[in-house]
Scaffold this active site. Structure first.
Site, PDB file in Angstrom:
ATOM      1  N   SER A  37      82.854  49.114  63.505  1.00  0.00           N
ATOM      2  CA  SER A  37      83.437  48.037  62.699  1.00  0.00           C
ATOM      3  C   SER A  37      82.604  47.723  61.456  1.00  0.00           C
ATOM      4  CB  SER A  37      83.577  46.766  63.556  1.00  0.00           C
ATOM      5  OG  SER A  37      82.318  46.339  64.032  1.00  0.00           O
ATOM      6  N   ASN A 124      78.299  38.601  71.553  1.00  0.00           N
ATOM      7  CA  ASN A 124      79.530  37.821  71.707  1.00  0.00           C
ATOM      8  C   ASN A 124      79.437  36.447  71.044  1.00  0.00           C
ATOM      9  OD1 ASN A 124      80.343  40.011  73.122  1.00  0.00           O
ATOM     10  ND2 ASN A 124      80.327  39.041  75.143  1.00  0.00           N
ATOM     11  N   HIS A 170     120.736  23.376  45.623  1.00  0.00           N
ATOM     12  CA  HIS A 170     121.490  24.638  45.776  1.00  0.00           C
ATOM     13  C   HIS A 170     121.374  25.499  44.520  1.00  0.00           C
ATOM     14  CE1 HIS A 170     123.465  22.516  49.181  1.00  0.00           C
ATOM     15  NE2 HIS A 170     123.475  21.502  48.332  1.00  0.00           N
ATOM     16  N   SER A 291     107.478  46.922  29.714  1.00  0.00           N
ATOM     17  CA  SER A 291     108.115  48.022  30.419  1.00  0.00           C
ATOM     18  C   SER A 291     107.817  49.302  29.662  1.00  0.00           C
ATOM     19  CB  SER A 291     109.620  47.784  30.473  1.00  0.00           C
ATOM     20  OG  SER A 291     110.305  49.014  30.603  1.00  0.00           O
ATOM     21  N   LYS A 297     111.086  44.084  27.028  1.00  0.00           N
ATOM     22  CA  LYS A 297     110.732  43.416  28.280  1.00  0.00           C
ATOM     23  C   LYS A 297     109.363  42.746  28.256  1.00  0.00           C
ATOM     24  CE  LYS A 297     112.487  44.210  31.949  1.00  0.00           C
ATOM     25  NZ  LYS A 297     113.532  44.032  32.916  1.00  0.00           N
ATOM     26  N   ASN A 299     107.616  41.151  31.507  1.00  0.00           N
ATOM     27  CA  ASN A 299     107.870  40.876  32.918  1.00  0.00           C
ATOM     28  C   ASN A 299     106.807  39.957  33.529  1.00  0.00           C
ATOM     29  OD1 ASN A 299     110.109  42.620  32.862  1.00  0.00           O
ATOM     30  ND2 ASN A 299     108.794  44.387  33.225  1.00  0.00           N
ATOM     31  N   GLU A 304     105.586  37.584  40.337  1.00  0.00           N
ATOM     32  CA  GLU A 304     106.266  38.378  41.374  1.00  0.00           C
ATOM     33  C   GLU A 304     105.299  38.778  42.479  1.00  0.00           C
ATOM     34  OE1 GLU A 304     109.309  41.231  39.381  1.00  0.00           O
ATOM     35  OE2 GLU A 304     107.797  40.735  37.888  1.00  0.00           O
ATOM     36  N   TYR A 331      85.126  37.326  76.349  1.00  0.00           N
ATOM     37  CA  TYR A 331      85.248  38.247  75.230  1.00  0.00           C
ATOM     38  C   TYR A 331      85.911  39.554  75.647  1.00  0.00           C
ATOM     39  CZ  TYR A 331      84.084  41.357  71.378  1.00  0.00           C
ATOM     40  OH  TYR A 331      84.169  42.246  70.342  1.00  0.00           O
ATOM     41  N   GLN A 336      87.637  42.203  68.074  1.00  0.00           N
ATOM     42  CA  GLN A 336      87.052  42.805  66.871  1.00  0.00           C
ATOM     43  C   GLN A 336      88.131  42.963  65.787  1.00  0.00           C
ATOM     44  OE1 GLN A 336      83.811  45.772  67.042  1.00  0.00           O
ATOM     45  NE2 GLN A 336      85.357  47.244  66.387  1.00  0.00           N
ATOM     46  N   LYS A 339      88.996  40.425  62.249  1.00  0.00           N
ATOM     47  CA  LYS A 339      88.405  40.283  60.921  1.00  0.00           C
ATOM     48  C   LYS A 339      89.262  40.815  59.788  1.00  0.00           C
ATOM     49  CE  LYS A 339      84.164  40.487  63.318  1.00  0.00           C
ATOM     50  NZ  LYS A 339      84.927  40.880  64.528  1.00  0.00           N
TER      51      LYS A 339
HETATM   52  N1  ARG Z   1      81.710  44.033  66.645  1.00  0.00           N
HETATM   53  C1  ARG Z   1      82.054  43.160  67.706  1.00  0.00           C
HETATM   54  C2  ARG Z   1      83.208  42.249  67.273  1.00  0.00           C
HETATM   55  O1  ARG Z   1      83.463  42.144  66.133  1.00  0.00           O
HETATM   56  C3  ARG Z   1      80.880  42.328  68.095  1.00  0.00           C
HETATM   57  C4  ARG Z   1      80.866  41.865  69.514  1.00  0.00           C
HETATM   58  C5  ARG Z   1      80.739  43.001  70.426  1.00  0.00           C
HETATM   59  N2  ARG Z   1      80.400  42.580  71.742  1.00  0.00           N
HETATM   60  C6  ARG Z   1      80.427  43.418  72.741  1.00  0.00           C
HETATM   61  N3  ARG Z   1      80.082  42.980  73.874  1.00  0.00           N
HETATM   62  N4  ARG Z   1      80.824  44.648  72.588  1.00  0.00           N
HETATM   63  O2  ARG Z   1      83.886  41.655  68.089  1.00  0.00           O
END
Ligand code: ARG
Length: 472
Positions: A37, A124, A170, A291, A297, A299, A304, A331, A336, A339
Site C-alpha cells: 500500500s 492497527n 421547473h 473548440s 465556441k 465552452n 462541466e 481490524y 486498507q 485510503k
Molecule cells: N497498511 C495497513 C492499512 O492501511 C496498515 C495496518 C496493517 N495491519 C495489519 N495487521 N496488517 O490498513
C-alpha cells in the site's frame, strides 16, 4: 457472441503468459502486489511521523522506554523527516506500507533502538490514528475552501443585490428575483456544508492510539497524553472500536458528497447561464476553452467538470461503505482500501471548490439580458393576484382565477401583463384601477418581497451583512 476465445484452454494459457509478463507467477510476488500500500499511503507520512513522535515521548515520560533511547528515536525521526521533506526518502515496496517504511528507515539510520518505538503499539492503531489525522486535516482544509467560495459569492452578491433576473421553478420563469439573492442561496448551502465538516471533525476528534492491536496494552501507557499531543479532545473509549471504525471517513465523505452535489447545481446553472440562449453571464478565457473546429465556441469546461466530479466523490462514499459493510471486529485488511477513495474524493473536492471560487470571481453578469428575462413569461402574475387580494380584498383563489384570465388575454394578444390597457383589465374585473400597473414591473415585484429571507434588495443586503460578519 463471437469473442469467447478467452474461454478456450489455449487462450487461458496465453492469458497466464500475459500476466506472467508482469509477475513471475510466484505466489509471494502476487501476495506483495495485492498487499502493498506504500504507493498510496505514503501520503500519510507526516501524520505517521506525528503519531510516532507523540508515542515515543509518551513512552519516555511513562518510563516504558529509557530517555536516551527515546531521544535517539526522536533524533532519528527528525532525520527521516528531512529525507521525506527533501524527497530523498527511499520508499520501498518490500516494506509494504508507510508505517513499516518509516520504521525500517529509522532502523537503518539509528540501529536496533528503532525497534523500541513499536512498544505498546500496533500498525492497527497506528494506521487508525494516521488516517484520522489526515481526514481531520482534510475537513479543516475543506472548511477553508468553502469559506473562500462563500466570500467570492458574497462579493458578487453585494455588487448585484439589485440586479434582476428570473427566478425559476421547473426551470420555467416563476417570479423575478435578484442575482444577489440567487447567489446568496448558495452561500447558505455552502455554509451548511462547512457546518457538516465541522460536526464531523468534532465527532472524529478522539485518539485511537494506544488501542494497540485490538485489546489495549499491558504497558503503563498514558493515552490522554498522546491524545493531547496530537490535538485530539480525548482518547477513544473502546480499543476494539478504535481499530475497527472508519465511520469518521464515511461521515467526511458524506459531507463531501453533499457539498459536491451543491457544487454540481451551481455548475449546471453556470453552464446554462453562459449559453447564448440564456446569455446571463460571461466567463473570461481564464475559465473557458475553445473548440478545435468551431471558432465561435467558448465552452464552460471547468463548470462541466465540477458538475461531473460528484460522480467520483459519491463513488468514493459508496466504495468505502461497501468495504466496511459486514466486516467483523476488529481490524481486517479490507480496511486498507479506505485510503484511495478518501484521497481521491478530497482531491476532487478541493479542485472543484478552488475552481468554483475562481469562476465565481471571474464571471460578469449581463444585467440587461437578465433584467429583460426577469419580466418575461408573465413573471409578475403573482403580483397581480396579490394586488387583487390586498386592494380588493378578494380571496386568493378568486384572485388567482382573475389573474389567469388576464394572462390568457395578454398571451392571446402577444403582449406582457403590463401592456394590457385598463379597459382590458376591467373587462376581466371591473374594480381594477390604474394603481395595478405599479406592481407589474419585475423591479417592483422583487422590491415588494420584504419578508425575512425574501428577494427584496434590502433583505438581500441584510443576508449579505449577516454572512460577512459570520465569515469575518
Ligand atoms: N497498511 C495497513 C492499512 O492501511 C496498515 C495496518 C496493517 N495491519 C495489519 N495487521 N496488517 O490498513
Amino acid at each position: 457472441m463471437t469473442d469467447n476465445a478467452s474461454n478456450t484452454p489455449k487462450a487461458k494459457g496465453q492469458g497466464q503468459a500475459m500476466w506472467g509478463g508482469r509477475f513471475s507467477a510466484k505466489p509471494a510476488e502476487l501476495m506483495q502486489a495485492i498487499n502493498v500500500s506504500i504507493g498510496f499511503d505514503k501520503r500519510l507520512w507526516a501524520q505517521d511521523l506525528a503519531g510516532s513522535r507523540a508515542h515515543a515521548r509518551m513512552l519516555m515520560n511513562q518510563g516504558v522506554i529509557a530517555s536516551h533511547d527515546g531521544e535517539e528515536i526522536l533524533e532519528g525521526l527528525a532525520r527521516v523527516e528531512d529525507e521525506l521533506l527533501s524527497g530523498t526518502f527511499p520508499f520501498r515496496d518490500e516494506y509494504e506500507d508507510i508505517h513499516m517504511n518509516i520504521e525500517a528507515r529509522l532502523r537503518e539510520l539509528i540501529g536496533p533502538t528503532a525497534g523500541r518505538l513499536h512498544t505498546a503499539r500496533s500498525r492497527n492503531d497506528q494506521v487508525a490514528v494516521d488516517f484520522r489525522l489526515w481526514v481531520r486535516d482534510a475537513c479543516d482544509r475543506t472548511v477553508g475552501q468553502l469559506e473562500a467560495l462563500q466570500k467570492a459569492l458574497l462579493t458578487q452578491a453585494e455588487a448585484h443585490a439589485e440586479s434582476l433576473m428570473p427566478g425559476f421553478t421547473h426551470l420555467q420563469p416563476a417570479q423575478p428575483v435578484t442575482f444577489g439573492h440567487h447567489l446568496m442561496a448558495y452561500v447558505e448551502m455552502f455554509g451548511r456544508d462547512a457546518g457538516r465538516f465541522r460536526d464531523a471533525r468534532a465527532r472524529m476528534n478522539e485518539c485511537p492510539l494506544g488501542a494497540a492491536a485490538l485489546a489495549g496494552s499491558p504497558f503503563p501507557i498514558d493515552r490522554q497524553q498522546t491524545a493531547t499531543a496530537l490535538g485530539f479532545d480525548r482518547p477513544t473509549a473502546n480499543s476494539l472500536d478504535s481499530v475497527s471504525s472508519r465511520d469518521f471517513a464515511l461521515e467526511a465523505l458524506s459531507a463531501a458528497s453533499i457539498t459536491a452535489t451543491h457544487l454540481s447545481r451551481l455548475a449546471e446553472e453556470i453552464v446554462l447561464w453562459t449559453t447564448p440562449m440564456f446569455g446571463f453571464i460571461k466567463l473570461t478565457d481564464a475559465f473557458t476553452t475553445g473548440s478545435s473546429i468551431m471558432p465561435q465556441k467558448k465552452n464552460p469546461d471547468a463548470a462541466e467538470l465540477i458538475r461531473a466530479k460528484v460522480g467520483r466523490i459519491l463513488g468514493s462514499l459508496t466504495t468505502l461503505t461497501v468495504v466496511m459493510k459486514g466486516l467483523p471486529l476488529a481490524y481486517s485488511k479490507d480496511m486498507q482500501e479506505d485510503k484511495v477513495p478518501t484521497f481521491e474524493a478530497f482531491d476532487a473536492l478541493e479542485l472543484s471548490l478552488l475552481a468554483m471560487a475562481g469562476m465565481i470571481a471571474d464571471l460578469t453578469p449581463n444585467t440587461e439580458n437578465m433584467a429583460k428575462a426577469a419580466g418575461a413569461g408573465f413573471s409578475t402574475a403573482t403580483d397581480l393576484a396579490d394586488w387583487l387580494v390586498r386592494t380588493l380584498n378578494m380571496p386568493f383563489r378568486d384572485a388567482h382565477h382573475v389573474t389567469g384570465s388576464a394572462v390568457k388575454t395578454a398571451e392571446g394578444l402577444g403582449v406582457d401583463l403590463a401592456d394590457l390597457s385598463l379597459a382590458q383589465f376591467q373587462a376581466i374585473e371591473p374594480r381594477i384601477t390604474n394603481d395595478v400597473y405599479a406592481v407589474l414591473t419585475p423591479a417592483a415585484s422583487a422590491a415588494s418581497r420584504m419578508s425575512y429571507g425574501g428577494t427584496a434588495p434590502a433583505q438581500v443586503r441584510a443576508q449579505i451583512a449577516r454572512w460577512k460578519e459570520l465569515l469575518a
